[in-house]
Design an enzyme around this catalytic site. Structure first.
Site, PDB file in Angstrom:
ATOM      1  N   LYS A   1       7.010 -10.178  -9.377  1.00 43.78           N
ATOM      2  CA  LYS A   1       6.507 -10.266  -8.003  1.00 43.78           C
ATOM      3  C   LYS A   1       5.171  -9.540  -7.879  1.00 43.78           C
ATOM      4  O   LYS A   1       4.206 -10.065  -7.338  1.00 43.78           O
ATOM      5  CB  LYS A   1       7.523  -9.624  -7.035  1.00 43.78           C
ATOM      6  N   ASN A   2       5.120  -8.317  -8.403  1.00 39.30           N
ATOM      7  CA  ASN A   2       3.921  -7.510  -8.190  1.00 39.30           C
ATOM      8  C   ASN A   2       2.744  -7.939  -9.057  1.00 39.30           C
ATOM      9  O   ASN A   2       1.638  -7.447  -8.895  1.00 39.30           O
ATOM     10  CB  ASN A   2       4.244  -6.020  -8.376  1.00 39.30           C
TER      11      ASN A   2
ATOM     12  N   ARG B   1       2.302  -5.759   2.763  1.00 43.37           N
ATOM     13  CA  ARG B   1       1.046  -5.026   2.604  1.00 43.37           C
ATOM     14  C   ARG B   1       0.119  -5.640   1.567  1.00 43.37           C
ATOM     15  O   ARG B   1      -1.102  -5.539   1.671  1.00 43.37           O
ATOM     16  CB  ARG B   1       1.344  -3.585   2.201  1.00 43.37           C
TER      17      ARG B   1
ATOM     18  N   CYS C   1       4.858   2.190   6.412  1.00 45.35           N
ATOM     19  CA  CYS C   1       6.121   1.474   6.232  1.00 45.35           C
ATOM     20  C   CYS C   1       7.214   2.461   5.863  1.00 45.35           C
ATOM     21  O   CYS C   1       6.987   3.667   5.881  1.00 45.35           O
ATOM     22  CB  CYS C   1       5.978   0.369   5.198  1.00 45.35           C
TER      23      CYS C   1
ATOM     24  N   ARG D   1       1.085   4.909   3.343  1.00 46.78           N
ATOM     25  CA  ARG D   1       0.416   3.878   2.557  1.00 46.78           C
ATOM     26  C   ARG D   1      -0.927   3.419   3.144  1.00 46.78           C
ATOM     27  O   ARG D   1      -1.088   2.252   3.506  1.00 46.78           O
ATOM     28  CB  ARG D   1       1.355   2.688   2.338  1.00 46.78           C
TER      29      ARG D   1
ATOM     30  N   ASP E   1       9.500   2.479  -8.164  1.00 45.73           N
ATOM     31  CA  ASP E   1      10.317   1.360  -7.674  1.00 45.73           C
ATOM     32  C   ASP E   1      11.733   1.378  -8.251  1.00 45.73           C
ATOM     33  O   ASP E   1      12.611   0.684  -7.746  1.00 45.73           O
ATOM     34  CB  ASP E   1       9.646   0.020  -7.999  1.00 45.73           C
TER      35      ASP E   1
ATOM     36  N   VAL F   1       5.073   9.512  -6.117  1.00 46.73           N
ATOM     37  CA  VAL F   1       4.121   8.458  -5.760  1.00 46.73           C
ATOM     38  C   VAL F   1       4.075   8.266  -4.241  1.00 46.73           C
ATOM     39  O   VAL F   1       3.002   8.262  -3.642  1.00 46.73           O
ATOM     40  CB  VAL F   1       4.461   7.133  -6.485  1.00 46.73           C
TER      41      VAL F   1
ATOM     42  N   ARG G   1      13.040 -10.141  -0.506  1.00 50.01           N
ATOM     43  CA  ARG G   1      11.582 -10.094  -0.671  1.00 50.01           C
ATOM     44  C   ARG G   1      11.241  -9.794  -2.129  1.00 50.01           C
ATOM     45  O   ARG G   1      10.151 -10.118  -2.588  1.00 50.01           O
ATOM     46  CB  ARG G   1      10.990  -8.976   0.199  1.00 50.01           C
TER      47      ARG G   1
HETATM   48  C1  EPZ Z   1       2.286  -1.219  -5.548  1.00 47.03           C
HETATM   49  O1  EPZ Z   1       2.046  -0.866  -4.192  1.00 47.03           O
HETATM   50  C2  EPZ Z   1       3.548  -2.043  -5.559  1.00 47.03           C
HETATM   51  N1  EPZ Z   1       3.353  -3.234  -4.739  1.00 47.03           N
HETATM   52  C3  EPZ Z   1       4.709  -1.209  -5.044  1.00 47.03           C
HETATM   53  O2  EPZ Z   1       5.878  -1.976  -5.151  1.00 47.03           O
HETATM   54  C4  EPZ Z   1       4.841   0.037  -5.914  1.00 47.03           C
HETATM   55  O3  EPZ Z   1       5.850   0.873  -5.385  1.00 47.03           O
HETATM   56  C5  EPZ Z   1       3.519   0.801  -5.956  1.00 47.03           C
HETATM   57  O4  EPZ Z   1       2.446  -0.085  -6.383  1.00 47.03           O
HETATM   58  C6  EPZ Z   1       3.545   1.985  -6.895  1.00 47.03           C
HETATM   59  O5  EPZ Z   1       3.878   1.582  -8.176  1.00 47.03           O
HETATM   60  C7  EPZ Z   1       2.720  -4.289  -5.246  1.00 47.03           C
HETATM   61  O6  EPZ Z   1       2.269  -4.288  -6.389  1.00 47.03           O
HETATM   62  C8  EPZ Z   1       2.599  -5.488  -4.388  1.00 47.03           C
HETATM   63  P1  EPZ Z   1      -0.356   2.221  -4.639  1.00 47.03           P
HETATM   64  P2  EPZ Z   1       0.660  -0.274  -3.752  1.00 47.03           P
HETATM   65  O7  EPZ Z   1      -1.627   1.788  -4.016  1.00 47.03           O
HETATM   66  O8  EPZ Z   1      -0.404  -0.943  -4.530  1.00 47.03           O
HETATM   67  C9  EPZ Z   1      -1.458   6.055  -1.964  1.00 47.03           C
HETATM   68  C10 EPZ Z   1       7.987  -2.804  -4.420  1.00 47.03           C
HETATM   69  O9  EPZ Z   1       9.082  -2.334  -4.057  1.00 47.03           O
HETATM   70  N2  EPZ Z   1      -2.655   5.282  -1.563  1.00 47.03           N
HETATM   71  O10 EPZ Z   1      -0.316   2.423  -6.110  1.00 47.03           O
HETATM   72  O11 EPZ Z   1       0.596  -0.333  -2.285  1.00 47.03           O
HETATM   73  C11 EPZ Z   1      -0.182   5.424  -1.409  1.00 47.03           C
HETATM   74  O12 EPZ Z   1       0.052   5.809  -0.088  1.00 47.03           O
HETATM   75  C12 EPZ Z   1       6.679  -2.208  -3.982  1.00 47.03           C
HETATM   76  O13 EPZ Z   1       7.891  -3.816  -5.128  1.00 47.03           O
HETATM   77  C13 EPZ Z   1      -3.587   5.865  -0.716  1.00 47.03           C
HETATM   78  O14 EPZ Z   1      -3.454   7.024  -0.304  1.00 47.03           O
HETATM   79  O15 EPZ Z   1       0.803   1.229  -4.227  1.00 47.03           O
HETATM   80  C14 EPZ Z   1       0.856   5.896  -2.396  1.00 47.03           C
HETATM   81  O16 EPZ Z   1       1.267   7.186  -2.047  1.00 47.03           O
HETATM   82  C15 EPZ Z   1       6.804  -1.173  -2.927  1.00 47.03           C
HETATM   83  N3  EPZ Z   1      -4.684   5.138  -0.348  1.00 47.03           N
HETATM   84  C16 EPZ Z   1       0.078   5.947  -3.717  1.00 47.03           C
HETATM   85  O17 EPZ Z   1      -1.306   5.983  -3.362  1.00 47.03           O
HETATM   86  C17 EPZ Z   1      -4.883   3.846  -0.798  1.00 47.03           C
HETATM   87  O18 EPZ Z   1      -5.905   3.237  -0.428  1.00 47.03           O
HETATM   88  C18 EPZ Z   1       0.322   4.747  -4.638  1.00 47.03           C
HETATM   89  O19 EPZ Z   1       0.124   3.550  -3.922  1.00 47.03           O
HETATM   90  C19 EPZ Z   1      -3.930   3.273  -1.655  1.00 47.03           C
HETATM   91  C20 EPZ Z   1      -2.822   4.013  -2.024  1.00 47.03           C
END
Ligand code: EPZ
Length: 422
Positions: A22-23, A92, A116, A121, A307, A329, A399
């Site tokens: 998915k991701n 998102r 969320c 996020r 995850d 994370v 989802r």
């Molecule tokens: C991806 O989300 C995945 N989603 C998530 O999977 C996964 O949990 C996450 O990466 C971490 O591995 C998809 O790939 C579609 P991040 P993403 O940006 O990209 C902070 C699932 O269950 N951050 O790596 O949104 C953020 O708040 C989902 O399949 C900022 O502060 O994750 C978090 O604490 C849920 N500012 C950390 O970084 C930003 O601009 C990591 O988020 C971006 C992120």
């Protein structure tokens, strides 16, 4: 509210095939915005989130078909640079179209995602990165507008404050089409999904290297062309069923998988004393006697994936002794713990850590799934528990997990799904 009723006292046993990731497929679909020629993507899981991304592409003006795991994206007549909040709110990852869409239309306006159930996020790294590329970013009435510069700088270096998966994907895809620019992204995320996006874009003629290392280098090209690309297997889905095998004292083999993408999980399973057999494209995990408690830290790849943190908690809930799970994370990913405690688990959360005191067994109860992975964790716990577990809000699970009931059914689970009444 949708519900899943899960029969307990089950030992998951058997063999299932991993679905496509998915991701991986979501950012790949977002990047197709930049490609005029037809694109074929295979091994696409049939999931709500994939449907949402397809709706966004259609809203923008692409012609998309999705049949038997294959998505075809073709250019329509109009390309609209506008994605309403309604679609971003559902998922998102929708925000990942802003850079690619602006590259095609000159500008893009996309609803800003809110917080969320697993944390705030924000998307500040996406926006700071685009600004470093020369984009003009503004925010008004809940929408973000990104406008491309009249000319891109020749040399751009942007260091991410944290190796964000989504921001790395956003910036990598956008830079692919910044002709004449040489872009370096430092402190990039190293998840296998980043390598998959690089593989996809390079198959379309992009010039990107470095994915799976902290430094990604992109030489922007004038045009991306058609491709026929197969996405990687879903490592989180694989990990979920393997942990389900241990939670239910069972024995599960996953085929068409990539065990090399879940090495951090495998080393924890070894430490716990699970039975493990594997080859390059399959893995079997089985319960072979009482497991040992462990200390697990979720971290960006190649660390233990956040995850899998909730499903790991379900697996540890009945392991004698105290296990510790630290979430590094997201700031709020223990929302499901109270639900597991309703089922008889003994888990205390203090700041970023969950202390899991193993109990003899869980008992079925009515619980609510706060998000995709926590939903899967509650199902695994329900399968292991004594009696029946009613899980509310279960559409979250669909989802993220393709053919969830069917796959669990093949492993011997008995459950009934009641959809939303509306
Ligand atoms: C991806 O989300 C995945 N989603 C998530 O999977 C996964 O949990 C996450 O990466 C971490 O591995 C998809 O790939 C579609 P991040 P993403 O940006 O990209 C902070 C699932 O269950 N951050 O790596 O949104 C953020 O708040 C989902 O399949 C900022 O502060 O994750 C978090 O604490 C849920 N500012 C950390 O970084 C930003 O601009 C990591 O988020 C971006 C992120």
């Amino acid at each position: 509210m949708s519900q899943l009723i899960v029969m307990g006292n089950t030992h998951l046993k058997g063999e299932i095939q991993a679905s496509g990731s998915k991701n991986s497929v979501l950012p790949i679909l977002a990047a197709t915005v930049m490609i005029d020629e037809p694109v074929v993507i295979r091994n696409v899981p049939e999931l709500k989130d994939v449907q949402t991304m397809i709706s966004i592409l259609q809203q923008i003006g692409k012609i998309v078909t999705f049949k038997d795991g294959t998505v075809t994206v073709k250019s329509g007549e109009i390309l609209v640079g506008n994605v309403p909040y309604e679609l971003v709110r559902k998922m998102r990852a929708s925000f990942n179209v802003i850079g690619p869409l602006a590259m095609i239309c000159g500008w893009a306006k996309v609803g800003k995602p809110g917080g969320c159930n697993i944390g705030q996020r924000p998307v500040d790294f996406h926006l700071k990165g685009l600004e470093a590329f020369g984009f003009k970013i503004s925010e008004e009435h809940g929408d973000v507008t990104a406008i491309i510069p009249s000319e891109f700088k020749k040399e751009i270096i942007y260091a991410l404050p944290f190796p964000s998966v989504g921001a790395t994907e956003q910036l990598m895809a956008t830079a692919a089409l910044m002709a004449g620019s040489h872009v370096i992204i430092e402190n990039a995320a190293r998840e296998p999904e980043i390598s998959d996006l690089q593989g996809f874009l390079n198959s379309c003629g992009a010039s990107i290297k470095g994915a799976s290392t902290p430094t990604i280098e992109i030489h922007g090209v004038e045009k991306l062309h058609s491709t026929d690309y197969t996405v990687i297997p879903d490592r989180i889905e694989t990990g979920t069923y393997l942990l389900g095998a241990l939670t239910t004292k069972g024995d599960v083999k996953i085929t068409s998988a990539r065990p090399d993408h879940i090495l951090a999980l495998i080393s924890i399973l070894e430490e716990m004393g699970a039975g493990i057999e594997k080859d390059s494209d399959w893995i079997r995990v089985y319960w072979r006697g009482p497991l040992r408690p462990v200390r697990v830290y979720s971290e960006p790849y190649p660390g233990f994936p956040t995850d899998l943190q909730p499903v790991m908690t379900s697996a540890l809930a009945t392991v004698e002794g105290t296990s510790i799970l630290e979430e590094n994370v997201f700031e709020n990913r223990f929302g499901y713990v109270d639900e597991l405690n309703r089922m008889g688990a003994k888990i205390k959360v203090s700041s970023r850590q969950a202390f899991i005191a193993g109990v003899h067994g869980l008992s079925g109860a009515e619980v609510t799934a706060p998000d995709i992975r926590a939903g899967a964790a509650l199902v695994m716990a329900g399968l292991a528990a004594d009696g029946e577990t009613v899980i509310n809000n279960v559409t979250h699970i669909f989802r993220g997990y393709e053919k969830f009931q069917e796959k669990l059914g093949r492993l011997g689970a008995k459950m009934a799904f009641y959809p939303d009444e509306e």
